[in-house]
Design a protein around this motif. Structure first.
Motif, PDB file in Angstrom:
ATOM      1  N   THR A 132       0.835  -1.199   0.000  1.00  0.00           N
ATOM      2  CA  THR A 132       0.000   0.000   0.000  1.00  0.00           C
ATOM      3  C   THR A 132       0.869   1.248   0.000  1.00  0.00           C
ATOM      4  OG1 THR A 132      -0.284  -0.212   2.405  1.00  0.00           O
ATOM      5  CG2 THR A 132      -2.019  -1.118   1.009  1.00  0.00           C
ATOM      6  N   VAL A 133       0.228   2.387  -0.030  1.00  0.00           N
ATOM      7  CA  VAL A 133       0.865   3.645  -0.406  1.00  0.00           C
ATOM      8  C   VAL A 133       2.116   3.966   0.424  1.00  0.00           C
ATOM      9  CG1 VAL A 133      -0.636   5.024   1.107  1.00  0.00           C
ATOM     10  CG2 VAL A 133       0.373   6.073  -0.924  1.00  0.00           C
ATOM     11  N   GLY A 134       3.168   4.355  -0.285  1.00  0.00           N
ATOM     12  CA  GLY A 134       4.392   4.810   0.359  1.00  0.00           C
ATOM     13  C   GLY A 134       5.502   3.798   0.470  1.00  0.00           C
ATOM     14  N   VAL A 135       5.240   2.546   0.116  1.00  0.00           N
ATOM     15  CA  VAL A 135       6.231   1.491   0.342  1.00  0.00           C
ATOM     16  C   VAL A 135       7.430   1.622  -0.597  1.00  0.00           C
ATOM     17  CG1 VAL A 135       6.641  -0.992   0.149  1.00  0.00           C
ATOM     18  CG2 VAL A 135       4.629  -0.144   1.365  1.00  0.00           C
ATOM     19  N   MET A 136       7.171   1.803  -1.876  1.00  0.00           N
ATOM     20  CA  MET A 136       8.261   1.709  -2.852  1.00  0.00           C
ATOM     21  C   MET A 136       9.342   2.742  -2.624  1.00  0.00           C
ATOM     22  SD  MET A 136       6.483   0.739  -6.472  1.00  0.00           S
ATOM     23  CE  MET A 136       5.287  -0.594  -6.589  1.00  0.00           C
ATOM     24  N   SER A 137       8.965   3.936  -2.167  1.00  0.00           N
ATOM     25  CA  SER A 137       9.974   4.984  -1.997  1.00  0.00           C
ATOM     26  C   SER A 137      10.964   4.681  -0.881  1.00  0.00           C
ATOM     27  CB  SER A 137       9.303   6.339  -1.747  1.00  0.00           C
ATOM     28  OG  SER A 137       8.567   6.322  -0.544  1.00  0.00           O
ATOM     29  N   TRP A 138      10.648   3.717  -0.018  1.00  0.00           N
ATOM     30  CA  TRP A 138      11.588   3.322   1.029  1.00  0.00           C
ATOM     31  C   TRP A 138      12.572   2.250   0.555  1.00  0.00           C
ATOM     32  CZ3 TRP A 138      11.801   6.628   4.737  1.00  0.00           C
ATOM     33  CH2 TRP A 138      10.652   7.320   5.127  1.00  0.00           C
ATOM     34  N   ILE A 241      -3.794  10.455  -1.501  1.00  0.00           N
ATOM     35  CA  ILE A 241      -3.939   9.163  -0.815  1.00  0.00           C
ATOM     36  C   ILE A 241      -2.773   8.907   0.134  1.00  0.00           C
ATOM     37  CG2 ILE A 241      -5.316   8.131  -2.674  1.00  0.00           C
ATOM     38  CD1 ILE A 241      -2.758   6.589  -3.520  1.00  0.00           C
ATOM     39  N   SER A 242      -1.884   9.904   0.290  1.00  0.00           N
ATOM     40  CA  SER A 242      -0.633   9.653   1.004  1.00  0.00           C
ATOM     41  C   SER A 242      -0.333  10.636   2.124  1.00  0.00           C
ATOM     42  CB  SER A 242       0.533   9.684   0.007  1.00  0.00           C
ATOM     43  OG  SER A 242       0.633  10.967  -0.587  1.00  0.00           O
ATOM     44  N   ASN A 243      -1.198  11.645   2.339  1.00  0.00           N
ATOM     45  CA  ASN A 243      -0.907  12.694   3.317  1.00  0.00           C
ATOM     46  C   ASN A 243       0.419  13.377   3.034  1.00  0.00           C
ATOM     47  OD1 ASN A 243      -3.283  12.293   4.774  1.00  0.00           O
ATOM     48  ND2 ASN A 243      -2.352  10.760   6.105  1.00  0.00           N
ATOM     49  N   PHE A 244       0.726  13.536   1.753  1.00  0.00           N
ATOM     50  CA  PHE A 244       1.979  14.162   1.331  1.00  0.00           C
ATOM     51  C   PHE A 244       1.657  15.227   0.292  1.00  0.00           C
ATOM     52  CE2 PHE A 244       5.694  14.354  -1.540  1.00  0.00           C
ATOM     53  CZ  PHE A 244       6.682  14.697  -0.627  1.00  0.00           C
ATOM     54  N   CYS A 245       2.110  16.475   0.521  1.00  0.00           N
ATOM     55  CA  CYS A 245       1.796  17.583  -0.385  1.00  0.00           C
ATOM     56  C   CYS A 245       0.306  17.615  -0.683  1.00  0.00           C
ATOM     57  CB  CYS A 245       2.612  17.468  -1.671  1.00  0.00           C
ATOM     58  SG  CYS A 245       4.394  17.658  -1.452  1.00  0.00           S
ATOM     59  N   MET A 246      -0.482  17.620   0.378  1.00  0.00           N
ATOM     60  CA  MET A 246      -1.927  17.443   0.259  1.00  0.00           C
ATOM     61  C   MET A 246      -2.618  18.583  -0.476  1.00  0.00           C
ATOM     62  SD  MET A 246      -2.680  15.863   4.053  1.00  0.00           S
ATOM     63  CE  MET A 246      -1.785  17.200   4.852  1.00  0.00           C
ATOM     64  N   ASP A 247      -1.998  19.771  -0.474  1.00  0.00           N
ATOM     65  CA  ASP A 247      -2.621  20.901  -1.153  1.00  0.00           C
ATOM     66  C   ASP A 247      -2.717  20.718  -2.660  1.00  0.00           C
ATOM     67  OD1 ASP A 247       0.331  21.194  -0.987  1.00  0.00           O
ATOM     68  OD2 ASP A 247      -0.045  22.991  -2.202  1.00  0.00           O
ATOM     69  N   LEU A 248      -1.889  19.826  -3.228  1.00  0.00           N
ATOM     70  CA  LEU A 248      -1.896  19.627  -4.678  1.00  0.00           C
ATOM     71  C   LEU A 248      -3.242  19.118  -5.185  1.00  0.00           C
ATOM     72  CD1 LEU A 248       1.645  18.059  -5.211  1.00  0.00           C
ATOM     73  CD2 LEU A 248       0.896  20.374  -5.798  1.00  0.00           C
ATOM     74  N   GLU A 249      -3.963  18.417  -4.329  1.00  0.00           N
ATOM     75  CA  GLU A 249      -5.274  17.914  -4.731  1.00  0.00           C
ATOM     76  C   GLU A 249      -6.196  19.055  -5.162  1.00  0.00           C
ATOM     77  OE1 GLU A 249      -9.081  15.669  -2.618  1.00  0.00           O
ATOM     78  OE2 GLU A 249      -7.054  15.261  -1.883  1.00  0.00           O
ATOM     79  N   HIS A 250      -5.990  20.228  -4.595  1.00  0.00           N
ATOM     80  CA  HIS A 250      -6.897  21.349  -4.823  1.00  0.00           C
ATOM     81  C   HIS A 250      -6.338  22.370  -5.807  1.00  0.00           C
ATOM     82  CE1 HIS A 250      -9.098  19.643  -1.493  1.00  0.00           C
ATOM     83  NE2 HIS A 250      -8.002  19.711  -0.746  1.00  0.00           N
ATOM     84  N   GLN A 251      -5.148  22.120  -6.333  1.00  0.00           N
ATOM     85  CA  GLN A 251      -4.599  23.033  -7.329  1.00  0.00           C
ATOM     86  C   GLN A 251      -5.196  22.742  -8.700  1.00  0.00           C
ATOM     87  OE1 GLN A 251      -0.340  23.373  -7.380  1.00  0.00           O
ATOM     88  NE2 GLN A 251      -0.166  23.651  -5.168  1.00  0.00           N
ATOM     89  N   GLU A 252      -5.383  23.778  -9.479  1.00  0.00           N
ATOM     90  CA  GLU A 252      -5.965  23.586 -10.816  1.00  0.00           C
ATOM     91  C   GLU A 252      -5.022  22.778 -11.705  1.00  0.00           C
ATOM     92  OE1 GLU A 252      -7.742  26.217 -14.560  1.00  0.00           O
ATOM     93  OE2 GLU A 252      -7.112  27.194 -12.688  1.00  0.00           O
ATOM     94  N   ALA A 253      -3.735  23.120 -11.671  1.00  0.00           N
ATOM     95  CA  ALA A 253      -2.745  22.398 -12.471  1.00  0.00           C
ATOM     96  C   ALA A 253      -2.056  21.370 -11.573  1.00  0.00           C
ATOM     97  CB  ALA A 253      -1.731  23.363 -13.064  1.00  0.00           C
ATOM     98  N   LYS A 254      -2.758  20.276 -11.304  1.00  0.00           N
ATOM     99  CA  LYS A 254      -2.213  19.295 -10.366  1.00  0.00           C
ATOM    100  C   LYS A 254      -1.597  18.110 -11.101  1.00  0.00           C
ATOM    101  CE  LYS A 254      -6.793  17.244  -9.563  1.00  0.00           C
ATOM    102  NZ  LYS A 254      -7.803  16.962  -8.524  1.00  0.00           N
ATOM    103  N   PRO A 255      -0.559  17.549 -10.520  1.00  0.00           N
ATOM    104  CA  PRO A 255       0.054  16.353 -11.091  1.00  0.00           C
ATOM    105  C   PRO A 255      -0.729  15.111 -10.671  1.00  0.00           C
ATOM    106  CG  PRO A 255       1.173  16.912  -9.068  1.00  0.00           C
ATOM    107  CD  PRO A 255       0.118  17.971  -9.290  1.00  0.00           C
TER     108      PRO A 255
END
Length: 267
Positions: A132-138, A241-255
């Protein structure tokens, strides 16, 4: 770059330090919630992804299971047996408390182990392996990580991954809570963090160092393809889904913020 064990041992220590903070925020609520027959801690996209497979009676392993709440959710969806593996013994202790609360001791087992050192007795014992989320980056060595997953899956079985999208790791949040791209998508050296791993309250604390790694989408896909695993499903996710850079969800130009993937091991 240090050797692989240097990074996994450092991260084990850092996650064990974080465990009491996570326990204080979540454990009492979870001990009540897991007793409900419809308990499901999974993100809705992952629930839908898992529903593409027949979970009934299946044996499932979750690698880097943390407190095993996600694995418990899969058992409640119909899997017959679950093995959870995590290097941080403090999180395994929390998971065992949750298992006891649900009376699933005969259906679940938790193992303290470095992901790269899972015993051979578990080879080809599982219909589904889940991360689940966050594993691969470790993971300091993504190819070796996929080899471990591949070794656990029965022929014809599946690997299900829920992850932060690799593009998201280009971003960092400033003091005003605004996330901007600061790092190359092709970054090769690891991040070193000593501000702690409180991804619930986002409270910084002085911690032992932890190390995370950028793995591009082609790194992820090719790690499975090189083992003759077939990509059966992939979905990119546009919300946090990761509690990381959560503000991006609300940006118009989001990744893209996350993805789900199913790969199948060859028969």
């Amino acid at each position: 770059m240090q050797d692989r064990k240097f990074y996994t041992e450092a991260n084990r220590i850092s996650w064990n330090e974080a465990a009491p903070r996570h326990e204080e925020k979540n454990q009492q609520r979870l001990l009540q919630d897991v007793t409900q027959s419809d308990f499901n801690a999974l993100e809705p996209e992952l629930t839908e992804t898992l529903s593409r497979l027949d979970l009934q009676g299946k044996r499932v392993a979750q690698i880097c299971c943390n407190n095993a709440k996600d694995l418990l959710s899969v058992i409640k969806m119909g899997a017959s047996y679950g093995l959870g593996v995590d290097a941080a013994s403090a999180f395994i202790d929390q998971g065992n408390q949750l298992i006891k609360a649900t009376h699933y001791q005969d259906r679940m087992e938790l193992l303290v182990s470095d992901v790269y050192d899972i015993p051979n007795q578990y080879k080809e014992q599982f219909d589904i392996v889940l991360t689940t989320v966050g594993v691969m980056s470790w993971m300091p060595d993504l190819s070796a990580f996929f080899k471990v997953i591949h070794s656990l899956i029965k022929p014809g079985g599946y690997y299900v991954a829920e992850e932060m999208h690799p593009v998201l790791l280009m971003y960092e949040t400033d003091d005003q809570g605004v996330s901007r791209p600061l790092y190359s998508y092709f970054k090769q050296d690891p991040w070193k963090d000593t501000d702690g791993l409180d991804y619930f309250g986002h409270v910084n604390y002085e911690s032992s160092p932890s190390y995370s790694f950028q793995h591009k989408m082609d790194d992820i896909l090719m790690a499975g393809i090189n083992l003759n695993m077939n990509l059966k499903y992939i979905r990119e996710i546009d919300r946090d889904i990761s509690n990381f850079c959560m503000d991006l969800e609300h940006q118009e130009a989001k990744p893209p913020l996350g993805f789900n993937m199913i790969m199948q091991k060859s028969e």
